[in-house]
Design an enzyme around this catalytic site. Structure first.
Site, short mmCIF file in Angstrom:
data_model
loop_
_atom_site.label_atom_id
_atom_site.label_comp_id
_atom_site.label_asym_id
_atom_site.label_seq_id
_atom_site.Cartn_x
_atom_site.Cartn_y
_atom_site.Cartn_z
N ASP A 66 -21.27 5.02 8.88
CA ASP A 66 -21.76 4.75 7.53
C ASP A 66 -22.39 6.02 6.96
O ASP A 66 -23.36 6.55 7.52
CB ASP A 66 -22.79 3.62 7.56
CG ASP A 66 -23.16 3.12 6.16
OD1 ASP A 66 -23.44 3.97 5.28
OD2 ASP A 66 -23.18 1.90 5.95
N ASP A 124 0.83 -1.22 0.00
CA ASP A 124 0.00 0.00 0.00
C ASP A 124 0.86 1.26 0.00
O ASP A 124 0.43 2.31 -0.47
CB ASP A 124 -0.88 0.04 1.26
CG ASP A 124 -2.21 -0.66 1.06
OD1 ASP A 124 -2.31 -1.46 0.12
OD2 ASP A 124 -3.14 -0.40 1.85
#
Length: 397
Positions: A282, A147
């Site tokens: 969320d 990454d």
């Protein structure tokens, strides 16, 4: 040529088997609850699910079941394990040693162990997954894809923190950046969509998921990114605070008598849009609450959009202009409202958005108008394909 891509978490494992001739995933799977009760493997082939529920005491057992699922006579996609030409592993942290993907050998494994102190949550399960695969598939070549690697091209003045220099020399404390595989993939796709060489473009990529980061790409290289020494830095995120005054942490310890572990839990798991809204991490839940008049939910969205917009503005200065802006990952791909809010206030750059095109969800599309000076794209990320491509290239040498 078929390549298995593996992404190991602490108690989960995601995988894809990709046919490199067509670059299509033959099978996608997720193993959950490794080492705890209720272990389950779910594999999808052509939209059909195949589920294995049995105890998996460790990652080795999980990978055994992955291989079993892939060769299953009824639900599998290969007849024999020998069809897997190579395995590509996602590794979160490669430190300063790795600026590109690498063929795994014992020396690489030692270097990954040395990086554990830099990524204590992520690198250990990555290493466990690699060791399990090497044990079960000793003759199959393995590749590590990092990454952090894409950001190893950051200039020293961009990655160096204004701290005593010996902290960098002795402890490796510097900006590393993350989501590099995603930023590399979507910037490459954007250049293809523009019909230009990435080396001739200035691109800002916005990976906006629960974890979020921006990247400034110049001459095909990452020259700035918003995450830092850890994935906690930069933008406000789902549960992470992003950039804050570091003295706040001292205040929490000294004045509020919080332990380092308690502070860590607050800034990593209880902050971001969850912390401000009190609703959820969320964004769909927060957008819903904001529409119903929840002021803290609206404030959380405003703070989030502001930090992204502010960073885009800063990166146009870093790049001395911008040719394209790319949105990717969960929120970037699916929230037209967030894209609109983030770009609202950047009209001075000559950005013009096609409102109808912006309503599209989760598909690869240009959402800017024909006369927009800056091209704006939505590009679903595909880190697994990028890992597979690197694995193919490295094992072919």
């Amino acid at each position: 040529m078929k390549i298995l891509v593996v992404n190991c978490g602490s108690s989960s494992l995601k995988y894809q088997l990709i046919d490199m001739t067509s670059e299509e995933a033959l099978a996608k799977g997720l193993v959950e609850r490794i080492g705890i009760e209720g272990s389950i493997l779910t594999q999808k082939v052509n939209g059909e699910k195949y589920i294995i529920e049995e105890p998996m005491k460790d990652h080795k057992k999980a990978i055994e079941l992955v291989l079993k699922a892939l060769v299953d006579k009824e639900h599998g996609v290969i007849s024999d394990m020998s069809e897997i030409a190579a395995v590509g592993h996602r590794v979160v942290h490669g430190g300063e040693k790795y600026a590109s993907s690498v063929l795994i050998d014992d020396e690489v494994m030692k270097a990954l162990e040395d990086c554990v102190k830099l990524a204590p949550l992520h690198n250990p399960p990555n290493i466990i997954g690699i060791n399990a695969c090497r044990e079960l598939m000793p003759k199959t070549p393995m590749v590590a894809v990092f990454d952090t690697a894409f950001h190893q091209t950051l200039p020293d003045y961009a990655y160096m923190y204004p701290l005593p220099y010996e902290l960098y020399e002795q402890n490796g404390i510097r900006k590393y950046g993350f989501h590099g595989t995603s930023h590399r993939y979507v910037s490459s796709v954007a250049s293809d969509m523009m019909g230009k060489d990435l080396k001739d473009l200035k691109v800002i990529t916005c990976h906006l998921g629960n974890g979020a980061s921006l990247c400034a790409v110049k001459e095909g290289k990452s020259v700035e990114t918003s995450m830092g020494f850890t994935p906690l830095a930069g933008l406000a995120m789902g549960t992470r605070c992003g950039d804050i005054d570091p003295a706040i942490l001292l205040f929490m310890e000294r004045e509020l008598k919080m332990s380092p572990d308690e502070v860590d839990a607050v800034i990593n798991k209880k902050s971001g849009v969850l912390g401000i809204s009190g609703v959820s991490s969320d964004f769909r839940d927060i957008e819903g609450a904001a529409k119903e008049g929840n002021k803290r939910a609206k404030l959380a969205l405003d703070v989030y959009h502001y930090t992204v917009r502010q960073t885009i503005g800063a990166y146009t200065a870093v790049l001395n202009g911008v040719d394209a802006i790319v949105f990717t990952a969960g929120l970037g791909e699916n929230s037209a409202a967030s894209r609109e809010e983030i770009l609202n206030g950047l009209e001075y750059l000559g950005i013009k958005i096609d409102a109808e095109k912006n309503k599209q969800r989760g598909k690869q599309i240009e959402i800017s108008t024909e006369d927009s000076k800056v091209k704006v794209f939505v590009i679903p990320t595909d880190e697994e394909l990028m890992i597979a491509r690197d694995t193919k290239e490295i094992t072919a040498k």
